[in-house]
Scaffold this motif. Structure first.
Motif, PDB file in Angstrom:
ATOM      1  N   ARG A 126      78.975 -27.216  96.221  1.00 18.08           N
ATOM      2  CA  ARG A 126      79.164 -27.114  94.772  1.00 18.08           C
ATOM      3  C   ARG A 126      80.252 -28.064  94.257  1.00 18.08           C
ATOM      4  NH1 ARG A 126      77.504 -21.846  92.034  1.00 18.08           N
ATOM      5  NH2 ARG A 126      75.837 -21.077  93.384  1.00 18.08           N
ATOM      6  N   ARG A 127      81.314 -28.196  94.996  1.00 15.21           N
ATOM      7  CA  ARG A 127      82.408 -29.046  94.524  1.00 15.21           C
ATOM      8  C   ARG A 127      81.947 -30.508  94.414  1.00 15.21           C
ATOM      9  NH1 ARG A 127      87.422 -27.766  93.722  1.00 15.21           N
ATOM     10  NH2 ARG A 127      87.104 -25.757  94.789  1.00 15.21           N
ATOM     11  N   THR A 128      81.171 -30.980  95.385  1.00 18.23           N
ATOM     12  CA  THR A 128      80.663 -32.356  95.332  1.00 18.23           C
ATOM     13  C   THR A 128      79.741 -32.551  94.148  1.00 18.23           C
ATOM     14  OG1 THR A 128      80.815 -32.618  97.738  1.00 18.23           O
ATOM     15  CG2 THR A 128      79.298 -34.086  96.559  1.00 18.23           C
ATOM     16  N   LEU A 129      78.809 -31.602  93.950  1.00 21.06           N
ATOM     17  CA  LEU A 129      77.887 -31.698  92.819  1.00 21.06           C
ATOM     18  C   LEU A 129      78.640 -31.649  91.495  1.00 21.06           C
ATOM     19  CD1 LEU A 129      74.897 -29.481  93.977  1.00 21.06           C
ATOM     20  CD2 LEU A 129      74.798 -31.890  93.335  1.00 21.06           C
ATOM     21  N   ALA A 130      79.625 -30.763  91.385  1.00 22.17           N
ATOM     22  CA  ALA A 130      80.382 -30.642  90.144  1.00 22.17           C
ATOM     23  C   ALA A 130      81.109 -31.949  89.823  1.00 22.17           C
ATOM     24  CB  ALA A 130      81.368 -29.485  90.248  1.00 22.17           C
ATOM     25  N   ALA A 131      81.683 -32.580  90.841  1.00 26.59           N
ATOM     26  CA  ALA A 131      82.404 -33.835  90.622  1.00 26.59           C
ATOM     27  C   ALA A 131      81.454 -34.949  90.199  1.00 26.59           C
ATOM     28  CB  ALA A 131      83.155 -34.224  91.894  1.00 26.59           C
ATOM     29  N   GLU A 132      80.230 -34.965  90.770  1.00 24.85           N
ATOM     30  CA  GLU A 132      79.258 -36.008  90.417  1.00 24.85           C
ATOM     31  C   GLU A 132      78.700 -35.820  89.011  1.00 24.85           C
ATOM     32  OE1 GLU A 132      76.038 -36.693  93.025  1.00 24.85           O
ATOM     33  OE2 GLU A 132      77.272 -37.021  94.803  1.00 24.85           O
ATOM     34  N   LEU A 133      78.423 -34.581  88.648  1.00 28.39           N
ATOM     35  CA  LEU A 133      77.684 -34.322  87.411  1.00 28.39           C
ATOM     36  C   LEU A 133      78.575 -34.066  86.201  1.00 28.39           C
ATOM     37  CD1 LEU A 133      74.939 -31.990  88.928  1.00 28.39           C
ATOM     38  CD2 LEU A 133      74.685 -34.385  88.278  1.00 28.39           C
ATOM     39  N   PHE A 134      79.800 -33.595  86.416  1.00 31.02           N
ATOM     40  CA  PHE A 134      80.665 -33.229  85.291  1.00 31.02           C
ATOM     41  C   PHE A 134      82.055 -33.828  85.465  1.00 31.02           C
ATOM     42  CE2 PHE A 134      77.690 -29.791  86.273  1.00 31.02           C
ATOM     43  CZ  PHE A 134      76.946 -29.773  85.100  1.00 31.02           C
ATOM     44  N   PRO A 135      82.157 -35.150  85.552  1.00 24.62           N
ATOM     45  CA  PRO A 135      83.461 -35.780  85.832  1.00 24.62           C
ATOM     46  C   PRO A 135      84.459 -35.648  84.685  1.00 24.62           C
ATOM     47  CG  PRO A 135      81.826 -37.448  85.279  1.00 24.62           C
ATOM     48  CD  PRO A 135      81.088 -36.156  85.396  1.00 24.62           C
ATOM     49  N   GLU A 136      84.007 -35.398  83.457  1.00 29.34           N
ATOM     50  CA  GLU A 136      84.904 -35.347  82.304  1.00 29.34           C
ATOM     51  C   GLU A 136      85.061 -33.930  81.762  1.00 29.34           C
ATOM     52  OE1 GLU A 136      83.263 -38.057  79.514  1.00 29.34           O
ATOM     53  OE2 GLU A 136      83.552 -39.828  80.782  1.00 29.34           O
ATOM     54  N   THR A 137      84.514 -32.954  82.461  1.00 32.18           N
ATOM     55  CA  THR A 137      84.558 -31.577  81.989  1.00 32.18           C
ATOM     56  C   THR A 137      85.824 -30.878  82.465  1.00 32.18           C
ATOM     57  OG1 THR A 137      82.151 -31.509  82.101  1.00 32.18           O
ATOM     58  CG2 THR A 137      83.272 -29.403  81.928  1.00 32.18           C
ATOM     59  N   VAL A 138      86.354 -30.013  81.613  1.00 36.31           N
ATOM     60  CA  VAL A 138      87.566 -29.277  81.969  1.00 36.31           C
ATOM     61  C   VAL A 138      87.320 -28.339  83.148  1.00 36.31           C
ATOM     62  CG1 VAL A 138      89.274 -27.606  81.143  1.00 36.31           C
ATOM     63  CG2 VAL A 138      88.460 -29.418  79.615  1.00 36.31           C
ATOM     64  N   ASP A 139      86.144 -27.695  83.153  1.00 35.09           N
ATOM     65  CA  ASP A 139      85.791 -26.757  84.221  1.00 35.09           C
ATOM     66  C   ASP A 139      84.476 -27.193  84.865  1.00 35.09           C
ATOM     67  OD1 ASP A 139      85.453 -24.633  85.910  1.00 35.09           O
ATOM     68  OD2 ASP A 139      85.018 -23.153  84.337  1.00 35.09           O
ATOM     69  N   PRO A 140      84.516 -28.185  85.766  1.00 35.34           N
ATOM     70  CA  PRO A 140      83.266 -28.690  86.367  1.00 35.34           C
ATOM     71  C   PRO A 140      82.472 -27.611  87.095  1.00 35.34           C
ATOM     72  CG  PRO A 140      85.108 -30.152  86.836  1.00 35.34           C
ATOM     73  CD  PRO A 140      85.689 -28.908  86.253  1.00 35.34           C
ATOM     74  N   LEU A 141      83.136 -26.749  87.842  1.00 35.89           N
ATOM     75  CA  LEU A 141      82.414 -25.713  88.582  1.00 35.89           C
ATOM     76  C   LEU A 141      81.766 -24.707  87.639  1.00 35.89           C
ATOM     77  CD1 LEU A 141      84.869 -25.093  91.561  1.00 35.89           C
ATOM     78  CD2 LEU A 141      82.580 -26.101  91.663  1.00 35.89           C
ATOM     79  N   GLY A 142      82.432 -24.398  86.534  1.00 36.42           N
ATOM     80  CA  GLY A 142      81.845 -23.497  85.536  1.00 36.42           C
ATOM     81  C   GLY A 142      80.619 -24.122  84.897  1.00 36.42           C
ATOM     82  N   SER A 143      80.691 -25.414  84.591  1.00 34.57           N
ATOM     83  CA  SER A 143      79.532 -26.108  84.020  1.00 34.57           C
ATOM     84  C   SER A 143      78.376 -26.127  85.005  1.00 34.57           C
ATOM     85  CB  SER A 143      79.916 -27.535  83.634  1.00 34.57           C
ATOM     86  OG  SER A 143      80.907 -27.543  82.631  1.00 34.57           O
ATOM     87  N   LEU A 144      78.698 -26.304  86.289  1.00 34.78           N
ATOM     88  CA  LEU A 144      77.659 -26.288  87.318  1.00 34.78           C
ATOM     89  C   LEU A 144      76.979 -24.918  87.375  1.00 34.78           C
ATOM     90  CD1 LEU A 144      76.267 -27.741  89.736  1.00 34.78           C
ATOM     91  CD2 LEU A 144      78.079 -26.774  91.178  1.00 34.78           C
ATOM     92  N   ARG A 145      77.770 -23.847  87.340  1.00 38.86           N
ATOM     93  CA  ARG A 145      77.192 -22.504  87.359  1.00 38.86           C
ATOM     94  C   ARG A 145      76.280 -22.280  86.161  1.00 38.86           C
ATOM     95  NH1 ARG A 145      82.459 -21.217  89.136  1.00 38.86           N
ATOM     96  NH2 ARG A 145      83.082 -20.644  86.999  1.00 38.86           N
ATOM     97  N   TRP A 146      76.710 -22.769  85.009  1.00 35.12           N
ATOM     98  CA  TRP A 146      75.904 -22.601  83.787  1.00 35.12           C
ATOM     99  C   TRP A 146      74.561 -23.312  83.932  1.00 35.12           C
ATOM    100  CZ3 TRP A 146      73.588 -25.568  80.084  1.00 35.12           C
ATOM    101  CH2 TRP A 146      73.223 -24.925  78.889  1.00 35.12           C
ATOM    102  N   CYS A 147      74.548 -24.554  84.469  1.00 32.32           N
ATOM    103  CA  CYS A 147      73.301 -25.311  84.658  1.00 32.32           C
ATOM    104  C   CYS A 147      72.384 -24.624  85.664  1.00 32.32           C
ATOM    105  CB  CYS A 147      73.612 -26.736  85.102  1.00 32.32           C
ATOM    106  SG  CYS A 147      74.193 -27.817  83.782  1.00 32.32           S
ATOM    107  N   LEU A 148      72.970 -24.118  86.729  1.00 30.48           N
ATOM    108  CA  LEU A 148      72.159 -23.423  87.737  1.00 30.48           C
ATOM    109  C   LEU A 148      71.499 -22.188  87.136  1.00 30.48           C
ATOM    110  CD1 LEU A 148      74.557 -23.692  90.819  1.00 30.48           C
ATOM    111  CD2 LEU A 148      72.322 -24.803  90.574  1.00 30.48           C
TER     112      LEU A 148
END
Length: 343
Positions: A57-79
């Motif tokens: 998850r951390r790798t995906l979050a860094a790739e997909l949400f580099p400018e987001t305050v909470d990349p892991l939260g954004s990843l959870r929302w997309c999933l």
């Protein structure tokens, strides 16, 4: 509802479709499009589906949400958005994230090598979407698009040749046109289109395609395509290439025959010269017939043991045509020069 076992996980059978080649979409079992918000959700789905191994998850979050305050939260929302569109909670879980999709889920990007895959409907990966992600993801997307485009173009070529081989000329032409649209400067794609038109009996269209392609190549690339393009427009395998005069074709046969004789390939040389005589006679061209008979007769006399009589007859026929004025002065001179070179 029935369930399908995948490894040690039980996943609901959906009968849905994930379409990533072209405009991305998730369709339910009835073909209704399911809403998925945001380009990043589609980028995430493509990344997970095409990864060689599960991604954390951390790798995906860094790739997909580099400018987001909470990349892991954004990843959870997309999933969660993707699971909702797929109407199941049993996929796209864990860390690293695993797909664990239902057995009957139709995923176009994973079916490229299947015989029943509709190659005509395949567009670029994620269509025109350009997700605002990291440079690493942008590089990955570029490479994957090129890889998949290569597979699609290879399939189009294979399917075009297969359609021509079974005389499905409509499909062959349609696929060949698609190949040209995808690769407008690929000579091989243009050759298949010209050949499909010729095999369908559309000889004029084939020749027009040759001329249009030559013009585009000269204008855009600075040079004409190879002779293989024009050769593909032949009515039959043994026909001269379209747009080349009968005289030029017969002369080329004579030159090929003489070259083969010089190289010691007597049988091949005699065969070329016989074809030259046959084509000249077929089209009632006295000038070419005279010259072709002369070259064949001389070859039979000088190069093939036991064929002196046939060669002498051909030489005499050639001479008679010359005496009857059938030959132009330039051809007489060519004959004289050829005869001198044999002495």
């Amino acid at each position: 509802m029935p369930f399908a076992r995948m490894g040690r996980h039980m996943v609901e059978k959906l009968g849905a479709t994930i379409r990533l080649l072209g405009d991305p979409a998730i369709l339910d079992a009835n073909g209704r499009s399911q809403p998925v918000r945001g380009h990043q959700a589609w980028a995430l789905l493509a990344r997970v589906l095409l990864a060689r191994a599960p991604l954390d998850r951390r790798t995906l979050a860094a790739e997909l949400f580099p400018e987001t305050v909470d990349p892991l939260g954004s990843l959870r929302w997309c999933l969660a958005s993707l699971r909702k569109a797929l109407n199941t909670a049993d996929c796209l879980n864990g860390d690293p994230i695993e797909g664990r999709f239902a057995d009957d889920l139709d995923i176009d990007v994973l079916r490229l090598d299947r015989d029943d895959f509709n190659i005509e409907a395949a567009g670029p990966l994620l269509g025109a979407l350009e997700p605002r992600c990291s440079p690493e993801f942008a590089t990955w997307l570029l490479v994957e698009r090129e890889r998949i485009a290569g597979i699609v173009e290879s399939r189009i070529r294979q399917e075009t040749i297969r359609a021509m081989s079974v005389e499905d000329h409509g499909r062959a032409t349609r696929l060949a046109e698609l190949g040209v649209r995808r690769s407008p400067y690929d000579e091989s794609a243009h050759i298949l289109l010209v050949k499909s038109l010729a095999l369908a009996g559309r000889y004029q269209a084939a020749l027009e395609q040759v001329e249009a392609t030559e013009a585009v190549f000269v204008a855009e690339l600075g040079e004409k395509p190879s002779a293989a393009l024009r050769s593909a427009a032949r009515r039959t395998i043994s026909s001269p290439p379209s747009g080349i005069s009968r005289q030029a074709f017969v002369i080329s046969l004579m030159q090929s025959g003489l070259a083969a004789l010089s190289a010691g390939a007597v049988d091949a040389g005699i065969d070329c010269l016989r074809r030259a005589v046959r084509d000249a006679e077929k089209h009632k061209d006295a000038h070419l017939t005279s010259r072709a008979m002369f070259e064949l007769g001389a070859a039979l006399v000088h190069s093939v043991k036991g064929y002196d009589d046939e060669g002498s007859v051909l030489l005499r026929q050639s001479t008679e045509l010359a005496r009857q004025g059938a030959m132009q002065p330039s051809l007489r001179r060519a004959f004289a020069n050829s005869a001198m070179s044999r002495r």
